[in-house]
Each structure stands twice: as structure tokens, then as C-alpha cells.
Motif scaffolding. Structure first.
Motif, PDB file in Angstrom:
ATOM      1  N   THR A  37       0.829  -1.221   0.000  1.00  0.00           N
ATOM      2  CA  THR A  37       0.000   0.000   0.000  1.00  0.00           C
ATOM      3  C   THR A  37       0.855   1.260   0.000  1.00  0.00           C
ATOM      4  N   GLU A  38       2.180   1.077   0.187  1.00  0.00           N
ATOM      5  CA  GLU A  38       3.078   2.233   0.234  1.00  0.00           C
ATOM      6  C   GLU A  38       3.112   2.928  -1.121  1.00  0.00           C
ATOM      7  N   GLY A  39       2.891   4.210  -1.132  1.00  0.00           N
ATOM      8  CA  GLY A  39       2.903   4.984  -2.364  1.00  0.00           C
ATOM      9  C   GLY A  39       1.594   4.919  -3.132  1.00  0.00           C
ATOM     10  N   LEU A  40       0.668   4.053  -2.704  1.00  0.00           N
ATOM     11  CA  LEU A  40      -0.609   3.925  -3.408  1.00  0.00           C
ATOM     12  C   LEU A  40      -1.498   5.133  -3.151  1.00  0.00           C
ATOM     13  N   LEU A  41      -1.507   5.573  -1.891  1.00  0.00           N
ATOM     14  CA  LEU A  41      -2.352   6.703  -1.489  1.00  0.00           C
ATOM     15  C   LEU A  41      -1.473   7.918  -1.210  1.00  0.00           C
ATOM     16  N   SER A  42      -2.099   9.033  -0.863  1.00  0.00           N
ATOM     17  CA  SER A  42      -1.341  10.244  -0.548  1.00  0.00           C
ATOM     18  C   SER A  42      -0.541  10.035   0.733  1.00  0.00           C
ATOM     19  N   ASN A  43       0.417  10.939   0.974  1.00  0.00           N
ATOM     20  CA  ASN A  43       1.240  10.838   2.178  1.00  0.00           C
ATOM     21  C   ASN A  43       0.396  10.886   3.448  1.00  0.00           C
ATOM     22  N   ASP A  44      -0.742  11.597   3.349  1.00  0.00           N
ATOM     23  CA  ASP A  44      -1.614  11.690   4.528  1.00  0.00           C
ATOM     24  C   ASP A  44      -2.195  10.349   4.920  1.00  0.00           C
ATOM     25  N   LEU A  45      -2.262   9.414   3.954  1.00  0.00           N
ATOM     26  CA  LEU A  45      -2.839   8.107   4.241  1.00  0.00           C
ATOM     27  C   LEU A  45      -1.802   6.987   4.135  1.00  0.00           C
ATOM     28  N   ASP A  46      -0.549   7.327   4.277  1.00  0.00           N
ATOM     29  CA  ASP A  46       0.503   6.308   4.299  1.00  0.00           C
ATOM     30  C   ASP A  46       0.412   5.540   5.613  1.00  0.00           C
ATOM     31  N   LEU A  47       0.330   4.220   5.527  1.00  0.00           N
ATOM     32  CA  LEU A  47       0.087   3.402   6.709  1.00  0.00           C
ATOM     33  C   LEU A  47       1.172   3.565   7.773  1.00  0.00           C
ATOM     34  N   ARG A  48       2.426   3.647   7.345  1.00  0.00           N
ATOM     35  CA  ARG A  48       3.511   3.766   8.332  1.00  0.00           C
ATOM     36  C   ARG A  48       3.384   5.074   9.099  1.00  0.00           C
ATOM     37  N   GLU A  49       3.100   6.164   8.378  1.00  0.00           N
ATOM     38  CA  GLU A  49       2.953   7.461   9.043  1.00  0.00           C
ATOM     39  C   GLU A  49       1.726   7.480   9.953  1.00  0.00           C
ATOM     40  N   LEU A  50       0.642   6.856   9.482  1.00  0.00           N
ATOM     41  CA  LEU A  50      -0.575   6.816  10.284  1.00  0.00           C
ATOM     42  C   LEU A  50      -0.351   6.064  11.590  1.00  0.00           C
ATOM     43  N   GLN A  51       0.435   4.998  11.513  1.00  0.00           N
ATOM     44  CA  GLN A  51       0.687   4.223  12.722  1.00  0.00           C
ATOM     45  C   GLN A  51       1.632   4.969  13.664  1.00  0.00           C
ATOM     46  N   LYS A  52       2.600   5.700  13.091  1.00  0.00           N
ATOM     47  CA  LYS A  52       3.515   6.479  13.930  1.00  0.00           C
ATOM     48  C   LYS A  52       2.769   7.559  14.716  1.00  0.00           C
ATOM     49  N   THR A  53       1.783   8.174  14.051  1.00  0.00           N
ATOM     50  CA  THR A  53       1.039   9.257  14.703  1.00  0.00           C
ATOM     51  C   THR A  53      -0.163   8.748  15.499  1.00  0.00           C
ATOM     52  N   GLY A  54      -0.350   7.451  15.510  1.00  0.00           N
ATOM     53  CA  GLY A  54      -1.426   6.884  16.319  1.00  0.00           C
ATOM     54  C   GLY A  54      -2.800   6.955  15.688  1.00  0.00           C
ATOM     55  N   ARG A  55      -2.872   7.274  14.384  1.00  0.00           N
ATOM     56  CA  ARG A  55      -4.182   7.382  13.753  1.00  0.00           C
ATOM     57  C   ARG A  55      -4.713   6.019  13.295  1.00  0.00           C
ATOM     58  N   ILE A  56      -3.816   5.023  13.187  1.00  0.00           N
ATOM     59  CA  ILE A  56      -4.284   3.643  13.111  1.00  0.00           C
ATOM     60  C   ILE A  56      -3.555   2.865  14.193  1.00  0.00           C
ATOM     61  N   GLY A  57      -4.223   1.841  14.691  1.00  0.00           N
ATOM     62  CA  GLY A  57      -3.625   1.069  15.768  1.00  0.00           C
ATOM     63  C   GLY A  57      -2.836  -0.122  15.249  1.00  0.00           C
ATOM     64  N   ARG A  58      -2.492  -0.988  16.171  1.00  0.00           N
ATOM     65  CA  ARG A  58      -1.694  -2.168  15.817  1.00  0.00           C
ATOM     66  C   ARG A  58      -2.546  -3.101  14.954  1.00  0.00           C
ATOM     67  N   ILE A  59      -1.949  -3.521  13.803  1.00  0.00           N
ATOM     68  CA  ILE A  59      -2.666  -4.418  12.895  1.00  0.00           C
ATOM     69  C   ILE A  59      -2.699  -5.819  13.503  1.00  0.00           C
ATOM     70  N   LYS A  60      -3.910  -6.365  13.629  1.00  0.00           N
ATOM     71  CA  LYS A  60      -4.071  -7.691  14.231  1.00  0.00           C
ATOM     72  C   LYS A  60      -4.360  -8.707  13.134  1.00  0.00           C
ATOM     73  N   VAL A  61      -3.615  -9.786  13.161  1.00  0.00           N
ATOM     74  CA  VAL A  61      -3.789 -10.833  12.149  1.00  0.00           C
ATOM     75  C   VAL A  61      -3.953 -12.172  12.855  1.00  0.00           C
ATOM     76  N   ASN A  62      -5.005 -12.878  12.490  1.00  0.00           N
ATOM     77  CA  ASN A  62      -5.224 -14.230  13.013  1.00  0.00           C
ATOM     78  C   ASN A  62      -5.333 -15.156  11.806  1.00  0.00           C
ATOM     79  N   ILE A  63      -4.273 -15.995  11.577  1.00  0.00           N
ATOM     80  CA  ILE A  63      -4.230 -16.790  10.349  1.00  0.00           C
ATOM     81  C   ILE A  63      -3.897 -18.241  10.670  1.00  0.00           C
ATOM     82  N   ASN A  64      -4.521 -19.143   9.911  1.00  0.00           N
ATOM     83  CA  ASN A  64      -4.295 -20.581  10.089  1.00  0.00           C
ATOM     84  C   ASN A  64      -3.973 -21.204   8.734  1.00  0.00           C
ATOM     85  N   SER A  65      -3.109 -22.215   8.759  1.00  0.00           N
ATOM     86  CA  SER A  65      -2.717 -22.907   7.526  1.00  0.00           C
ATOM     87  C   SER A  65      -3.204 -24.347   7.573  1.00  0.00           C
TER      88      SER A  65
END
Length: 386
Positions: A37-65
Motif C-alpha cells: 500500500t506504500e505509495g498507493l495513497l497520498s502521504n496523509d494516508l501512508d500506513l507507516r505514518e498513520l501508525q507512527k502518529t497513532g491514527r491507526i492502531g496495531r494491525i491484528k492478524v489471526n491466520i491458520n494454515s
């Protein structure tokens, strides 16, 4: 950012399902989300920046194989607004690989955390209220009713020279209810109806008769013979717009809230009651004859002559014909005529629109085949129908 902070600022939860053609683990999925998703959206919606500023929380993944394939759920907490959260959620569906494996991500829902909390609050409030009501004793209920009754008595007022029992809004409200007695007013106050006034007997007080001329009036009478007598008297001396009655055999003071609301909802225009109660619109004819005037009979005879013609005739007070027009042009003719008109006779139906222009022009009589659902009929105008 700590876990507590993340939870407290979260507005939405993005829920997505992931399927991969191979064995992948949580770090692979998180890496793919950030990387693709990096570079897909504007800088305002960059996931890494959003997580640094606390605007998105920790991504939770529950996966089974299983069987060489992986399947699971992704949850991303967001404190962005609705539009930004929706854009971010849609960007997840552009991911097509996780590690070396082909993958497919589909957003299943975006959950409003605040709405969930509100539902929990409502459910808990219901539980607490139920517990409170279970603890209320019969003695407590009696005390509550005594307090409510005292408040209703405090609200009741006295109106006019006759000091009639009335609700506090009778003076200020454009519409009033006329009922029989004090107990009726009190019962209506209990259900929040504050614009009722009592006549206190079959004889209608002068105060009520005068009040009906400036208000939209609904007569709310008991469902017995006494209610019928009061209604007849009120129709004779006052100006009533609507009529409603308690169920047969019941009195207004004994009605439950639902019965009161149904009665008020089902009120009918007073014209529909005239025939049932034996009170004719033509009752004014007797008063005219007592004065030695035969004008009404003349106007009635004119109506017989006009029947089937579709015409209308406008008269002065000496019953001279001022104008003869087609019924469809009657309103415009009355609108443009001077104020010396006395009566109009026409082969048609009396409408509220015609009543209003007749009042404006000072007409005394309207004679026609019948009358539609007229809501307000001014006192000076006498209406005669076939």
C-alpha cells in the motif's frame, strides 16, 4: 502508544478476510500490507505514518494454515474519519501477494466502535432499569402516583370569569380541547395534554363560547347521553371545528393514555356530525324568519333553479343579481368584485378556499349543493346546502 490509548481513540475497526495459496504467517501479512500500500495513497494516508502518529492502531492478524493454504482475518483499528477509513479499507483489496504466495484480501465490514458501545449502554441500561423496577414495592408505586397526581393538580389553572378548570396552555395554544369537567382536564394533563378547558355542565359558559371563536376547537366529550347533550349545546352557541368522543359508555376522565391518543387521532370535522346529532346547517333559517326576513328561502329557490346548470349567481343585500358566472370562474369573480356582495348561490361544492374569499369580501350567505371538508367556517358566514 500504549494499548489503553489505542482503544480509547479508536472510532472504527476494519475487518478483512485473507486467503493465500501457500503457507504464510502473521509477519508476512503485516509486511505485505505495509509494503504493497506504500505509495498507493497520498502521504496523509501512508500506513507507516498513520501508525507512527497513532491514527491507526496495531494491525491484528489471526491466520491458520491447512492443506498448503492459509486463511485468516485482519483487523485494523482506525481513528480516521469515515471517508479516510473507507479509502484505507479499500486499499487493502489491492494486495495480491503475501511473501512468495498469491493472496486475496476482501474487506468484510467497517465497524463503528461507538455504535457498538451505544448498543451496550442501552442494553445495560435496560438491565439496570428492570432491576430497579423489580425492587419497587406496591407502597412505593402508590407514593409515586400520589406525587404525579399532586403535580397534575398543581398544573391545572382557572380560566375566565367563571374560573373554569383548564390546562396551562389554553391561553397560548392556537388549538384547544373542550371537555366536560375538571376530572377530564386532570386526566388529560396526566398524559401531557395541556390545552383542555372544561365547561363544568351541560350549559356552555359564555367564556368557552367566546374562546371558540378565536381558536381551532376540538370537542372531546364522553361516550354517553351526557356527552351528546353537551356537544349539541356547544354546536349551537360556539364554533367547533372537530369532534371526538370517548368509547361508548366511557368517560374522558377514565380513559387510558392509548384511548386518549386514539380518540384525538380519530377526530372528525364537525360537518360530519351535524346530521347524526340532528343539528342542521340550515338552523339559521329559523332565526332569519323570526326577523321577518325570507331571504334564505329565496336563495334556496335560486339554488333549485341553478341545479344542473353549472352556474353561480352573486347577490347584493336586496337580492339583486350582481353577476352570473360559471362555477369554475366563481373564485376569481369574487376576488375581483367590490365589498357590496351579500350572498352567492351556485351549482357546486363549497370549499375552504371559497369560504376564505367569502369572508374577505364580507359575504353573509353561501348556498350550494354540498360542502367539502371545510376546517374553519367564520361565524358571520351562514352556509346552506341542499
Amino acid at each position: 502508544m500504549g494499548k489503553g490509548e489505542e482503544i480509547s481513540t479508536t472510532k472504527y475497526l476494519i475487518h478483512a478476510q485473507i486467503n493465500a495459496n501457500g503457507i504464510v504467517e502473521k509477519p508476512d501479512v503485516v509486511g505485505a500490507i505495509f509494503g504493497q500500500t506504500e505509495g498507493l495513497l497520498s502521504n496523509d494516508l501512508d500506513l507507516r505514518e498513520l501508525q507512527k502518529t497513532g491514527r491507526i492502531g496495531r494491525i491484528k492478524v489471526n491466520i491458520n494454515s491447512r492443506g498448503g493454504r492459509s486463511k485468516g482475518e485482519i483487523v485494523i483499528p482506525s481513528s480516521l474519519d469515515r471517508v479516510e477509513t473507507a479509502i484505507l479499507a479499500a486499499s487493502l483489496e489491492t494486495i495480491n501477494r503475501v511473501g512468495p504466495c498469491e493472496a486475496y484480501i476482501q474487506v468484510s465490514k467497517v465497524e463503528d466502535v461507538r455504535a457498538v458501545k451505544r448498543r451496550k449502554v442501552v442494553d445495560r441500561a435496560k438491565e439496570l432499569y428492570k432491576g430497579m423496577m423489580e425492587e419497587v414495592t406496591p407502597e412505593s408505586l402508590k407514593m409515586i402516583e400520589e406525587v404525579k397526581e399532586a403535580m397534575r393538580i398543581h398544573e391545572i389553572t382557572e380560566f375566565g370569569n367563571e374560573r373554569l378548570p383548564a390546562g396551562p396552555n389554553v391561553t397560548t395554544s392556537d388549538a384547544i380541547l373542550v371537555v366536560e369537567g375538571r376530572a377530564d382536564v386532570l386526566n388529560l394533563l396526566k398524559y401531557g395534554v395541556k390545552n383542555a378547558i372544561a365547561v363544568e355542565g351541560v350549559s356552555i359558559p359564555k367564556t368557552v363560547a367566546e374562546l371558540t371563536r378565536s381558536k381551532t376547537v376540538t370537542a372531546f366529550v364522553d361516550g354517553d347521553r351526557g356527552g351528546e347533550l353537551i356537544l349539541k349545546e356547544l354546536l349551537q352557541v360556539g364554533e367547533v371545528d372537530y369532534v371526538t368522543r370517548a368509547p361508548r359508555g366511557k368517560e374522558v376522565e377514565d380513559l387510558e393514555k392509548e384511548e386518549v391518543m386514539v380518540a384525538l387521532r380519530d377526530k372528525i370535522p364537525v360537518e360530519q356530525m351535524y346530521h347524526d346529532l340532528g343539528v342542521k346547517v340550515e338552523k339559521i333559517e329559523e332565526k332569519e324568519k323570526e326577523k321577518g326576513e325570507d331571504k334564505l328561502q329565496v336563495l334556496k329557490n335560486v339554488l333549485k333553479e341553478l341545479e344542473g346548470s353549472g352556474n353561480a349567481e352573486i347577490f347584493d343585500d336586496a337580492l339583486n343579481i350582481l353577476k352570473e358566472v360559471k362555477v369554475e370562474n366563481l373564485y376569481d369573480e369574487l376576488k375581483n368584485i367590490d365589498n357590496h356582495t351579500y350572498a352567492v348561490v351556485f351549482d357546486g361544492v363549497i370549499s375552504q378556499r371559497l369560504i376564505d374569499i367569502a369572508k374577505e369580501k364580507g359575504l353573509k350567505h353561501i348556498v350550494a349543493v354540498r360542502m367539502s371538508d371545510v376546517v374553519k367556517k367564520p361565524a358571520p358566514i351562514k352556509v346552506i346546502t341542499r
